[in-house]
Design a protein around this motif. Structure first.
Motif, short mmCIF file in Angstrom:
data_model
loop_
_atom_site.label_atom_id
_atom_site.label_comp_id
_atom_site.label_asym_id
_atom_site.label_seq_id
_atom_site.Cartn_x
_atom_site.Cartn_y
_atom_site.Cartn_z
N LEU A 1 33.71 45.47 15.17
CA LEU A 1 34.51 45.24 16.55
C LEU A 1 33.83 44.27 17.47
O LEU A 1 34.50 43.41 18.26
N GLY A 2 32.49 44.25 17.26
CA GLY A 2 31.75 43.16 18.03
C GLY A 2 32.11 41.79 17.54
O GLY A 2 32.39 40.80 18.30
N GLY A 3 32.68 41.61 16.44
CA GLY A 3 32.99 40.23 15.72
C GLY A 3 34.73 40.00 16.10
O GLY A 3 34.92 38.77 16.15
N THR A 4 35.20 41.02 16.45
CA THR A 4 36.55 40.73 16.74
C THR A 4 36.93 40.93 18.45
O THR A 4 38.03 40.58 18.87
N LYS A 5 35.72 41.05 18.98
CA LYS A 5 35.84 41.01 20.38
C LYS A 5 36.76 41.90 21.10
O LYS A 5 37.29 41.63 21.96
N ASN A 6 36.76 43.14 20.47
CA ASN A 6 37.76 44.20 20.77
C ASN A 6 37.33 44.54 22.30
O ASN A 6 36.00 44.64 22.58
N GLU A 7 38.22 44.41 23.21
CA GLU A 7 37.98 44.49 24.77
C GLU A 7 37.38 46.02 24.89
O GLU A 7 36.46 46.01 25.81
N ARG A 8 38.05 46.90 24.47
CA ARG A 8 37.66 48.41 24.97
C ARG A 8 36.07 48.49 24.33
O ARG A 8 35.29 49.33 25.22
N HIS A 9 35.84 48.14 23.08
CA HIS A 9 34.22 48.35 22.45
C HIS A 9 33.51 47.44 23.42
O HIS A 9 32.43 48.00 23.81
N LYS A 10 33.90 46.15 24.03
CA LYS A 10 32.92 45.52 24.82
C LYS A 10 32.74 46.05 25.96
O LYS A 10 31.54 46.31 26.41
N GLN A 11 33.80 46.59 26.79
CA GLN A 11 33.44 47.22 27.89
C GLN A 11 32.45 48.61 27.88
O GLN A 11 31.85 48.80 28.91
N ALA A 12 32.70 49.23 26.65
CA ALA A 12 31.86 50.48 26.61
C ALA A 12 30.24 50.02 26.32
O ALA A 12 29.43 50.58 27.09
N ILE A 13 30.12 48.66 25.45
CA ILE A 13 28.94 48.18 25.35
C ILE A 13 28.34 47.77 26.77
O ILE A 13 26.89 48.05 26.99
N GLU A 14 28.99 47.12 27.66
CA GLU A 14 28.49 46.70 28.78
C GLU A 14 27.97 47.75 29.75
O GLU A 14 27.21 47.64 30.38
N ARG A 15 28.83 48.68 29.63
CA ARG A 15 28.54 50.01 30.47
C ARG A 15 27.36 50.94 29.89
O ARG A 15 26.88 52.14 30.43
N ASN A 16 26.76 50.53 28.78
CA ASN A 16 25.65 51.26 28.00
C ASN A 16 26.29 52.55 27.76
O ASN A 16 25.58 53.60 27.73
N LYS A 17 27.47 52.83 27.53
CA LYS A 17 28.25 53.94 27.14
C LYS A 17 28.33 54.17 25.73
O LYS A 17 28.26 53.30 24.96
N PHE A 18 27.66 55.66 25.10
CA PHE A 18 27.54 55.92 23.63
C PHE A 18 29.17 55.92 23.50
O PHE A 18 30.04 56.39 23.88
N ILE A 19 29.36 55.25 22.16
CA ILE A 19 30.70 55.31 21.64
C ILE A 19 30.63 56.07 20.46
O ILE A 19 29.73 55.90 19.32
N SER A 20 31.37 57.29 20.33
CA SER A 20 31.56 57.98 19.18
C SER A 20 32.09 57.63 17.84
O SER A 20 32.80 56.49 18.04
N PHE A 21 31.87 58.10 16.85
CA PHE A 21 32.58 57.69 15.69
C PHE A 21 34.08 57.61 15.71
O PHE A 21 34.67 56.57 15.30
N GLY A 22 34.66 58.75 16.45
CA GLY A 22 36.07 58.76 16.49
C GLY A 22 36.59 57.51 17.35
O GLY A 22 37.74 57.17 16.97
N ASP A 23 35.84 57.18 18.43
CA ASP A 23 36.33 56.18 19.40
C ASP A 23 36.05 54.85 18.31
O ASP A 23 37.13 54.10 18.55
N LEU A 24 35.12 54.58 17.86
CA LEU A 24 34.81 53.50 16.92
C LEU A 24 36.02 53.26 15.96
O LEU A 24 36.54 52.25 15.90
N LEU A 25 36.62 54.28 15.31
CA LEU A 25 37.68 54.31 14.46
C LEU A 25 38.97 54.16 15.19
O LEU A 25 39.76 53.19 14.63
#
Length: 101
Positions: free
Chosen positions: A32-56
């Motif tokens: 996701l970091g390599g594809t620059k997925n916007e939702r993933h990027k926003q969660a990382i910027e907020r230091n939010k835990f990203i669940s396995f289900g959300d990553l999927l």
């Protein structure tokens, strides 16, 4: 890993599942970091835990279609739809939990 799956010891099964989820989550996050997925990027910027289900869920679009994975030993693995394969694995994992409880 095979002996853990066949074991009746719930702690072996939980350990196997935790290790598997950790590895898969790490790979999905890197993808996701390599594809620059916007939702993933926003969660990382907020230091939010990203669940396995959300990553999927975030990686659904990129994991559809044929994927070839080169192995150091054993050649190439071809997967027609990795997203579907991971969802099936989650269902199998959940049924394994209920079997042990």
């Amino acid at each position: 890993m095979k002996s853990c799956v066949e074991s009746d010891n719930i702690f072996h099964l939980i350990g196997l599942i935790a290790a598997s989820e950790s590895i898969i989550s790490d790979r999905l996050s890197a993808f996701l970091g390599g594809t620059k997925n916007e939702r993933h990027k926003q969660a990382i910027e907020r230091n939010k835990f990203i669940s396995f289900g959300d990553l999927l869920k975030y990686s659904k679009k990129g994991l559809k279609g044929k994927i070839e994975i080169k192995q150091k030993v054993g050649g190439i693995i071809t997967i027609e739809n990795l997203h579907s394969e991971l969802k099936a694995w989650i269902k199998k994992k959940e049924s394994s939990y209920s079997r042990c409880l």
